[in-house]
Scaffold this motif. Structure first.
Motif, PDB file in Angstrom:
ATOM      1  N   ALA A  58      -2.703  -3.728  -3.271  1.00 46.41           N
ATOM      2  CA  ALA A  58      -2.934  -2.231  -3.172  1.00 46.41           C
ATOM      3  C   ALA A  58      -2.449  -1.506  -1.956  1.00 46.41           C
ATOM      4  N   ILE A  59      -2.228  -2.383  -0.870  1.00 50.16           N
ATOM      5  CA  ILE A  59      -1.950  -1.779   0.600  1.00 50.16           C
ATOM      6  C   ILE A  59      -0.491  -2.425   0.921  1.00 50.16           C
ATOM      7  N   TYR A  60       0.130  -1.466   1.573  1.00 45.67           N
ATOM      8  CA  TYR A  60       1.575  -2.397   1.973  1.00 45.67           C
ATOM      9  C   TYR A  60       2.077  -1.321   2.863  1.00 45.67           C
ATOM     10  N   LYS A  61       2.827  -2.054   3.793  1.00 48.47           N
ATOM     11  CA  LYS A  61       3.553  -1.205   4.945  1.00 48.47           C
ATOM     12  C   LYS A  61       4.987  -0.881   4.481  1.00 48.47           C
ATOM     13  N   ARG A  62       5.273   0.376   4.611  1.00 41.66           N
ATOM     14  CA  ARG A  62       6.622   0.908   4.228  1.00 41.66           C
ATOM     15  C   ARG A  62       7.564   0.677   5.064  1.00 41.66           C
ATOM     16  N   VAL A  63       8.781   0.034   4.813  1.00 40.83           N
ATOM     17  CA  VAL A  63       9.612  -0.663   5.626  1.00 40.83           C
ATOM     18  C   VAL A  63      10.414   0.620   6.319  1.00 40.83           C
ATOM     19  N   ALA A  64      10.620   1.752   5.621  1.00 42.44           N
ATOM     20  CA  ALA A  64      11.377   2.893   6.265  1.00 42.44           C
ATOM     21  C   ALA A  64      10.743   3.531   7.303  1.00 42.44           C
ATOM     22  N   ASP A  65       9.325   3.683   7.331  1.00 38.27           N
ATOM     23  CA  ASP A  65       8.689   4.472   8.375  1.00 38.27           C
ATOM     24  C   ASP A  65       7.548   3.731   8.953  1.00 38.27           C
ATOM     25  N   GLY A  66       7.193   2.734   8.586  1.00 40.25           N
ATOM     26  CA  GLY A  66       6.006   1.975   8.886  1.00 40.25           C
ATOM     27  C   GLY A  66       4.422   2.471   8.424  1.00 40.25           C
ATOM     28  N   VAL A  67       4.857   3.293   7.625  1.00 37.78           N
ATOM     29  CA  VAL A  67       3.252   3.941   7.167  1.00 37.78           C
ATOM     30  C   VAL A  67       2.719   2.754   6.264  1.00 37.78           C
ATOM     31  N   VAL A  68       1.159   2.668   6.503  1.00 38.20           N
ATOM     32  CA  VAL A  68       0.555   1.815   5.689  1.00 38.20           C
ATOM     33  C   VAL A  68      -0.142   2.738   4.804  1.00 38.20           C
ATOM     34  N   TRP A  69       0.272   2.372   3.310  1.00 43.42           N
ATOM     35  CA  TRP A  69       0.011   3.039   2.013  1.00 43.42           C
ATOM     36  C   TRP A  69      -0.826   2.219   1.215  1.00 43.42           C
ATOM     37  N   VAL A  70      -1.798   3.190   0.850  1.00 42.83           N
ATOM     38  CA  VAL A  70      -2.675   2.581  -0.351  1.00 42.83           C
ATOM     39  C   VAL A  70      -2.344   2.989  -1.507  1.00 42.83           C
ATOM     40  N   ASP A  71      -2.239   2.250  -2.724  1.00 42.29           N
ATOM     41  CA  ASP A  71      -1.991   2.629  -3.966  1.00 42.29           C
ATOM     42  C   ASP A  71      -3.125   2.912  -4.759  1.00 42.29           C
ATOM     43  N   ASP A  72      -3.867   3.989  -4.847  1.00 37.73           N
ATOM     44  CA  ASP A  72      -5.269   4.252  -5.420  1.00 37.73           C
ATOM     45  C   ASP A  72      -5.445   3.573  -6.844  1.00 37.73           C
ATOM     46  N   GLU A  73      -4.115   3.977  -7.584  1.00 39.89           N
ATOM     47  CA  GLU A  73      -3.889   3.274  -9.023  1.00 39.89           C
ATOM     48  C   GLU A  73      -4.299   2.011  -9.116  1.00 39.89           C
ATOM     49  N   ILE A  74      -4.081   0.945  -8.139  1.00 41.00           N
ATOM     50  CA  ILE A  74      -4.072  -0.264  -8.267  1.00 41.00           C
ATOM     51  C   ILE A  74      -5.490  -0.873  -7.531  1.00 41.00           C
ATOM     52  N   CYS A  75      -5.982  -0.053  -6.631  1.00 44.20           N
ATOM     53  CA  CYS A  75      -6.928  -0.542  -5.686  1.00 44.20           C
ATOM     54  C   CYS A  75      -8.513  -0.692  -6.748  1.00 44.20           C
ATOM     55  N   ILE A  76      -9.135  -1.890  -6.758  1.00 45.21           N
ATOM     56  CA  ILE A  76     -10.361  -1.919  -7.291  1.00 45.21           C
ATOM     57  C   ILE A  76     -11.582  -1.766  -6.646  1.00 45.21           C
ATOM     58  N   GLY A  77     -11.403  -1.285  -5.537  1.00 48.76           N
ATOM     59  CA  GLY A  77     -12.449  -0.963  -4.642  1.00 48.76           C
ATOM     60  C   GLY A  77     -13.479  -2.233  -4.064  1.00 48.76           C
ATOM     61  N   CYS A  78     -12.786  -3.235  -3.948  1.00 52.04           N
ATOM     62  CA  CYS A  78     -13.714  -4.341  -3.638  1.00 52.04           C
ATOM     63  C   CYS A  78     -13.915  -4.341  -1.982  1.00 52.04           C
ATOM     64  N   GLN A  79     -13.594  -3.331  -1.298  1.00 54.09           N
ATOM     65  CA  GLN A  79     -13.877  -3.256   0.431  1.00 54.09           C
ATOM     66  C   GLN A  79     -13.582  -4.230   1.200  1.00 54.09           C
ATOM     67  N   ASN A  80     -12.742  -5.419   0.735  1.00 61.37           N
ATOM     68  CA  ASN A  80     -12.297  -6.397   1.627  1.00 61.37           C
ATOM     69  C   ASN A  80     -11.619  -5.774   2.660  1.00 61.37           C
ATOM     70  N   CYS A  81     -10.812  -4.579   2.665  1.00 62.01           N
ATOM     71  CA  CYS A  81      -9.955  -4.022   3.509  1.00 62.01           C
ATOM     72  C   CYS A  81     -10.944  -3.543   4.627  1.00 62.01           C
ATOM     73  N   LEU A  82     -12.185  -3.149   4.448  1.00 62.47           N
ATOM     74  CA  LEU A  82     -13.063  -2.502   5.233  1.00 62.47           C
ATOM     75  C   LEU A  82     -13.654  -3.505   6.279  1.00 62.47           C
ATOM     76  N   SER A  83     -14.021  -4.630   5.425  1.00 61.96           N
ATOM     77  CA  SER A  83     -14.262  -6.083   6.384  1.00 61.96           C
ATOM     78  C   SER A  83     -13.238  -6.311   7.572  1.00 61.96           C
ATOM     79  N   ALA A  84     -12.168  -6.117   6.987  1.00 63.00           N
ATOM     80  CA  ALA A  84     -10.897  -6.723   7.733  1.00 63.00           C
ATOM     81  C   ALA A  84     -10.462  -5.857   8.751  1.00 63.00           C
ATOM     82  N   CYS A  85     -10.410  -4.594   8.692  1.00 61.75           N
ATOM     83  CA  CYS A  85     -10.063  -3.685   9.401  1.00 61.75           C
ATOM     84  C   CYS A  85     -10.601  -3.831  10.998  1.00 61.75           C
TER      85      CYS A  85
END
Ligand code: SF4
Ligand code: SF4
Length: 133
Positions: free
Chosen positions: A44-71
């Protein structure tokens, strides 16, 4: 209160009586190699090639919070929707051509939006990491 896209850390350095304090405003750093994206099980998270923005697609996110532990910077936020939220530079908001509102409204002019080289970005991440409690 609630979801915070930016937060201000009070950083204390030194030892009495040579003590210094300053404030650091922290949001998503849009990392060179985002650790949040590496652990997302549904991509659900990816880095856009064009501008480097790290984007989250909330339509795909399942709310597991793995990203919170990793950041390393404690950035991912979870509101009542249960999906990951964070600063996206307000690129999808009306008026985004004028830049993020946090930059426009900072009375001290402490925030700015600019393009960094990979080396500059890595140095910035290192500096912020050294300030984390
Ligand atoms: S959420 Fe954290 S790890 Fe992901 S890009 Fe932002 S600062 Fe980097
Ligand atoms: S909370 Fe969402 S964005 Fe974060 S790792 Fe889980 S699925 Fe991915």
């Amino acid at each position: 209160m609630g979801v915070r896209y930016r937060r201000v850390l009070n950083v204390w350095q030194g030892a009495y009586p040579e003590v210094k304090s300053h404030s650091v405003s922290i949001g998503c750093l849009h990392c060179v190699d985002p650790e949040c994206a590496a652990v997302c099980p549904v991509e659900a998270i990816y880095k856009r090639v064009a501008d480097g923005v790290v984007w989250v697609d909330d339509e795909i996110c399942i709310g597991c919070q793995n990203c919170l532990s990793a950041c390393p910077y404690g950035v991912p936020q979870f509101g009542v929707e249960g999906t990951m939220q964070k600063c996206d530079l307000c690129i999808a908001q009306p008026g985004s051509e004028y830049g993020p509102p946090c930059v426009a409204t900072c009375p001290g002019g402490a925030l700015s939006l600019k393009t960094l080289t990979t080396a500059e970005k890595e140095a910035h991440q290192k500096t912020i990491a050294s300030l984390m409690p």
